[in-house]
Design a protein around this motif. Structure first.
Motif, PDB file in Angstrom:
ATOM      1  N   ALA A 172     -17.883 -18.800  -0.962  1.00 13.70           N
ATOM      2  CA  ALA A 172     -17.617 -17.639  -1.813  1.00 13.70           C
ATOM      3  C   ALA A 172     -18.337 -17.738  -3.151  1.00 13.70           C
ATOM      4  CB  ALA A 172     -16.108 -17.499  -2.034  1.00 13.70           C
ATOM      5  N   GLU A 173     -18.661 -18.974  -3.600  1.00 15.36           N
ATOM      6  CA  GLU A 173     -19.362 -19.149  -4.871  1.00 15.36           C
ATOM      7  C   GLU A 173     -20.875 -19.040  -4.711  1.00 15.36           C
ATOM      8  OE1 GLU A 173     -17.217 -21.307  -3.585  1.00 15.36           O
ATOM      9  OE2 GLU A 173     -15.434 -20.879  -4.799  1.00 15.36           O
ATOM     10  N   ALA A 177     -23.010 -14.431  -1.716  1.00 10.47           N
ATOM     11  CA  ALA A 177     -21.680 -14.014  -1.296  1.00 10.47           C
ATOM     12  C   ALA A 177     -21.396 -12.534  -1.542  1.00 10.47           C
ATOM     13  CB  ALA A 177     -20.614 -14.863  -1.981  1.00 10.47           C
ATOM     14  N   GLU A 235     -16.545 -23.847   3.353  1.00 10.63           N
ATOM     15  CA  GLU A 235     -15.586 -23.572   2.275  1.00 10.63           C
ATOM     16  C   GLU A 235     -15.656 -24.641   1.194  1.00 10.63           C
ATOM     17  OE1 GLU A 235     -10.723 -23.525   1.798  1.00 10.63           O
ATOM     18  OE2 GLU A 235     -11.612 -23.081   3.739  1.00 10.63           O
ATOM     19  N   THR A 251     -10.057 -15.674   8.246  1.00 11.08           N
ATOM     20  CA  THR A 251     -10.705 -16.462   7.210  1.00 11.08           C
ATOM     21  C   THR A 251      -9.903 -16.348   5.921  1.00 11.08           C
ATOM     22  OG1 THR A 251     -12.800 -16.825   6.073  1.00 11.08           O
ATOM     23  CG2 THR A 251     -12.198 -14.545   6.514  1.00 11.08           C
ATOM     24  N   ARG A 253     -10.469 -16.179   1.330  1.00 12.06           N
ATOM     25  CA  ARG A 253     -11.380 -15.641   0.321  1.00 12.06           C
ATOM     26  C   ARG A 253     -12.431 -16.650  -0.144  1.00 12.06           C
ATOM     27  NH1 ARG A 253      -6.425 -16.550  -1.907  1.00 12.06           N
ATOM     28  NH2 ARG A 253      -6.276 -17.920  -3.717  1.00 12.06           N
ATOM     29  N   ARG A 254     -12.385 -17.890   0.356  1.00  9.65           N
ATOM     30  CA  ARG A 254     -13.353 -18.892  -0.097  1.00  9.65           C
ATOM     31  C   ARG A 254     -14.586 -18.999   0.810  1.00  9.65           C
ATOM     32  NH1 ARG A 254      -8.404 -21.501  -1.416  1.00  9.65           N
ATOM     33  NH2 ARG A 254      -8.412 -22.735   0.503  1.00  9.65           N
ATOM     34  N   VAL A 255     -14.631 -18.163   1.847  1.00 14.03           N
ATOM     35  CA  VAL A 255     -15.798 -18.114   2.735  1.00 14.03           C
ATOM     36  C   VAL A 255     -16.175 -16.663   2.964  1.00 14.03           C
ATOM     37  CG1 VAL A 255     -16.716 -18.670   5.023  1.00 14.03           C
ATOM     38  CG2 VAL A 255     -15.139 -20.247   3.911  1.00 14.03           C
ATOM     39  N   ARG A 256     -17.472 -16.371   2.930  1.00  9.69           N
ATOM     40  CA  ARG A 256     -17.977 -15.021   3.201  1.00  9.69           C
ATOM     41  C   ARG A 256     -18.813 -15.052   4.472  1.00  9.69           C
ATOM     42  NH1 ARG A 256     -17.601 -10.384   2.429  1.00  9.69           N
ATOM     43  NH2 ARG A 256     -19.546  -9.779   1.383  1.00  9.69           N
TER      44      ARG A 256
END
Length: 306
Positions: A172-173, A177, A235, A251, A253-256
């Protein structure tokens, strides 16, 4: 806490919306909201963050979700075992499955088969496609849910059940993303997390071919057998990965997950039911029949209306 509350928690986590969850559970929204609050109180932690758009899992909710799914799965196994003893139909069927089959296919196939044949005990074994096919050939398993395409030859009969294609998983960072789709070549300089060729040769080979079609050979810095483990490593910020699109259903919110805009993933991947060729085992034939019905029903639900 009871199984009903766990089922409501899982459905709400999957839909992200009280109204849609209530519809799926065939109940009114206010009782669902009350039940979730009681569950949160019994656990001593909030499971969801309420927003104007719906809900999203808290860290406590994310931590509890997998265990809630396992509890429901094992509760269903216990119920089925009790029913098997009460019916005249007897026997056992040994079925192997890859981990990603638990995202969508297995939760539909297993209850449907048990509903049709409650007296047949299902003995489930999680493994890799290569190991499942080897055990089918040796007679140690009766059937298996495996990833295709299959690279190794053997006396197998395959029934495709779920068609899919690769998506890119990024942290996500990551600077990527914010995108909904991505050209695979844009990830050429990123560290990649992939399946090991010895354990998951089919997915690894298709992913490598896709990267080469994009004009680069990926720099593989981590390997993992299970798709869930690969997503966890993404992640953690250890790299990017190519994963089956069905993975994006569950999933956090830390992986797109990004669609591939180029090259188009023309090499389809998916899950197939593998059995010994020309088997005359009646239990296997019954399992194949239910699996075929599940696949046809899924295809019909995805077809556009006339």
């Amino acid at each position: 806490m009871d199984l009903r509350q766990l089922q409501q928690f899982v459905v709400l986590a999957e839909t992200g919306n009280f109204h849609r969850a209530a519809e799926r559970l065939h109940m009114a929204q206010p009782p669902l909201s009350i039940s979730i609050r009681k569950l949160e109180a019994s656990l001593g932690a909030p499971l969801f963050v309420r927003t104007t758009r719906g809900v999203r899992l808290t860290q406590a909710g994310e931590a509890a979700l997998n265990d809630a799914r396992r509890a429901l799965f094992h509760a269903e196994q216990a119920r089925a075992a009790a029913q098997s003893a009460a019916h005249g139909e007897r026997g056992a069927l040994r079925v192997g499955f890859v981990g990603s089959a638990t995202y969508a296919l297995l939760p539909r196939l297993i209850p449907a088969f048990r509903g049709e044949h409650p007296g047949i005990e299902l003995i489930l074994h999680e493994s890799t496609s290569a190991a499942i096919l080897d055990r089918i050939e040796r007679g140690q398993l009766d059937a298996g849910l495996v990833r295709f395409p299959i690279l190794n030859s053997g006396p197998f009969q395959l029934l495709p059940l779920e068609s899919d294609s690769f998506m890119a998983a990024v942290p996500a960072e990551s600077r990527f993303a914010a995108q909904d789709s991505i050209a695979l070549k844009a990830l050429a300089d990123e560290p990649f997390i992939m399946h090991p060729s010895a354990d998951v040769p089919n997915l690894q080979a298709v992913a490598m071919l896709l990267c080469q079609q994009a004009g680069f050979v990926p720099r593989i810095t981590q390997e993992a057998v299970q798709v869930q483990t690969i997503v966890s490593l993404v992640e953690s910020g250890l790299g990017v990965a190519l994963v089956p699109g069905v993975t994006a259903r569950y999933t956090n919110r830390r992986v797109r997950f990004l669609r591939l805009s180029s090259p188009r993933p023309t090499n389809r991947i998916g899950i197939a039911l593998a059995t010994q060729q020309d088997t005359d085992d009646r239990h296997v034939q019954r399992f194949v029949s239910v699996a075929r019905w599940i696949a046809q029903d899924e295809a019909a639900s995805e077809s556009p209306g006339l």
